[in-house]
Design a protein around this motif. Structure first.
Motif, short mmCIF file in Angstrom:
data_model
loop_
_atom_site.label_atom_id
_atom_site.label_comp_id
_atom_site.label_asym_id
_atom_site.label_seq_id
_atom_site.Cartn_x
_atom_site.Cartn_y
_atom_site.Cartn_z
N ALA A 30 16.58 -1.88 82.32
CA ALA A 30 15.29 -2.00 83.00
C ALA A 30 14.57 -3.28 82.59
CB ALA A 30 14.43 -0.78 82.72
N GLU A 31 14.65 -3.66 81.31
CA GLU A 31 14.03 -4.90 80.85
C GLU A 31 14.67 -6.11 81.53
OE1 GLU A 31 14.27 -5.10 76.59
OE2 GLU A 31 13.17 -3.22 76.34
N ASN A 32 15.98 -6.11 81.63
CA ASN A 32 16.67 -7.22 82.28
C ASN A 32 16.35 -7.27 83.77
OD1 ASN A 32 17.83 -8.07 79.92
ND2 ASN A 32 19.80 -7.14 80.32
N PHE A 33 16.15 -6.12 84.38
CA PHE A 33 15.80 -6.04 85.79
C PHE A 33 14.51 -6.80 86.07
CE2 PHE A 33 13.63 -3.76 89.27
CZ PHE A 33 14.56 -3.95 90.28
N ALA A 34 13.58 -6.77 85.13
CA ALA A 34 12.30 -7.46 85.30
C ALA A 34 12.47 -8.97 85.40
CB ALA A 34 11.36 -7.12 84.14
N LEU A 35 13.57 -9.49 84.90
CA LEU A 35 13.82 -10.93 84.93
C LEU A 35 14.39 -11.40 86.26
CD1 LEU A 35 15.40 -11.30 81.37
CD2 LEU A 35 13.01 -11.66 82.05
N TYR A 36 14.82 -10.47 87.09
CA TYR A 36 15.39 -10.82 88.40
C TYR A 36 14.29 -11.35 89.32
CZ TYR A 36 19.50 -7.85 87.33
OH TYR A 36 20.60 -7.28 86.79
N GLY A 37 14.68 -12.20 90.25
CA GLY A 37 13.77 -12.62 91.30
C GLY A 37 13.61 -11.51 92.32
N LEU A 38 12.68 -11.71 93.25
CA LEU A 38 12.37 -10.68 94.24
C LEU A 38 13.60 -10.26 95.05
CD1 LEU A 38 10.31 -8.93 95.78
CD2 LEU A 38 9.94 -10.88 97.28
N ARG A 74 14.02 5.26 89.07
CA ARG A 74 12.57 5.44 89.14
C ARG A 74 11.85 4.35 88.35
NH1 ARG A 74 9.24 6.96 85.71
NH2 ARG A 74 10.76 7.91 84.35
N ARG A 75 12.33 4.08 87.14
CA ARG A 75 11.70 3.04 86.31
C ARG A 75 11.84 1.66 86.95
NH1 ARG A 75 13.76 3.57 80.38
NH2 ARG A 75 15.67 4.15 81.44
N MET A 76 13.03 1.38 87.49
CA MET A 76 13.24 0.09 88.14
C MET A 76 12.36 -0.04 89.38
SD MET A 76 17.37 -0.14 87.58
CE MET A 76 17.67 -1.53 88.65
N GLY A 77 12.21 1.03 90.15
CA GLY A 77 11.34 1.01 91.32
C GLY A 77 9.88 0.78 90.95
N ASP A 78 9.42 1.46 89.90
CA ASP A 78 8.04 1.28 89.44
C ASP A 78 7.81 -0.15 88.96
OD1 ASP A 78 7.61 3.96 89.98
OD2 ASP A 78 7.68 4.59 87.86
N LEU A 79 8.78 -0.68 88.24
CA LEU A 79 8.69 -2.05 87.74
C LEU A 79 8.66 -3.04 88.90
CD1 LEU A 79 8.67 -4.00 85.37
CD2 LEU A 79 11.15 -3.84 85.30
N HIS A 80 9.51 -2.81 89.89
CA HIS A 80 9.55 -3.68 91.06
C HIS A 80 8.21 -3.68 91.79
CE1 HIS A 80 11.04 -5.68 94.63
NE2 HIS A 80 10.69 -4.64 95.37
N ALA A 86 1.80 -7.99 91.39
CA ALA A 86 1.41 -9.18 90.62
C ALA A 86 1.91 -10.46 91.29
CB ALA A 86 1.94 -9.08 89.20
N GLN A 87 2.52 -10.32 92.46
CA GLN A 87 3.09 -11.42 93.25
C GLN A 87 4.13 -12.20 92.45
OE1 GLN A 87 -0.22 -13.59 94.82
NE2 GLN A 87 -0.71 -11.97 96.25
N ARG A 88 5.03 -11.46 91.82
CA ARG A 88 6.12 -12.08 91.05
C ARG A 88 7.44 -11.69 91.64
NH1 ARG A 88 4.33 -15.09 86.51
NH2 ARG A 88 2.19 -14.59 86.34
#
Length: 88
Positions: A30-38, A74-80, A86-88
């Motif tokens: 999940a942490e690595n997922f946050a580093l992905y682009g849109l 669920r966590r990845m969806g919430d993070l997305h 936040a427009q990231r």
């Protein structure tokens, strides 16, 4: 070519085990997922949803893995969604 029948978590653990000597935890995924682009996040979520749409085995191991996958999705969806707001 044989299709890889392992689930998302199994593939991530295998790849990180080969690279770093230890499997990647769902939290680290999940942490690595946050580093992905849109676009990459959307593609990953769509692939994940397609994987979750498949049949499940009734064995205890399969059910535990399914619960882990659903929780990770669920966590990845919430993070997305948070990153989109936040427009990231």
């Amino acid at each position: 070519m044989n299709e890889d029948d392992r689930n998302f978590i199994d593939r991530a653990e295998s790849i990180s085990g080969n690279l770093y000597g230890e499997p990647m935890s769902p939290d680290r995924i999940a942490e690595n997922f946050a580093l992905y682009g849109l676009k990459k996040r959307v593609a990953a979520l769509e692939k994940f949803d397609a994987e979750l749409g498949g049949d499940i085995d009734s064995s205890p191991h399969s059910l535990r893995r399914r619960i882990q996958l659903v929780d990770l999705r669920r966590r990845m969806g919430d993070l997305h969604e948070a990153l989109r707001k936040a427009q990231r």
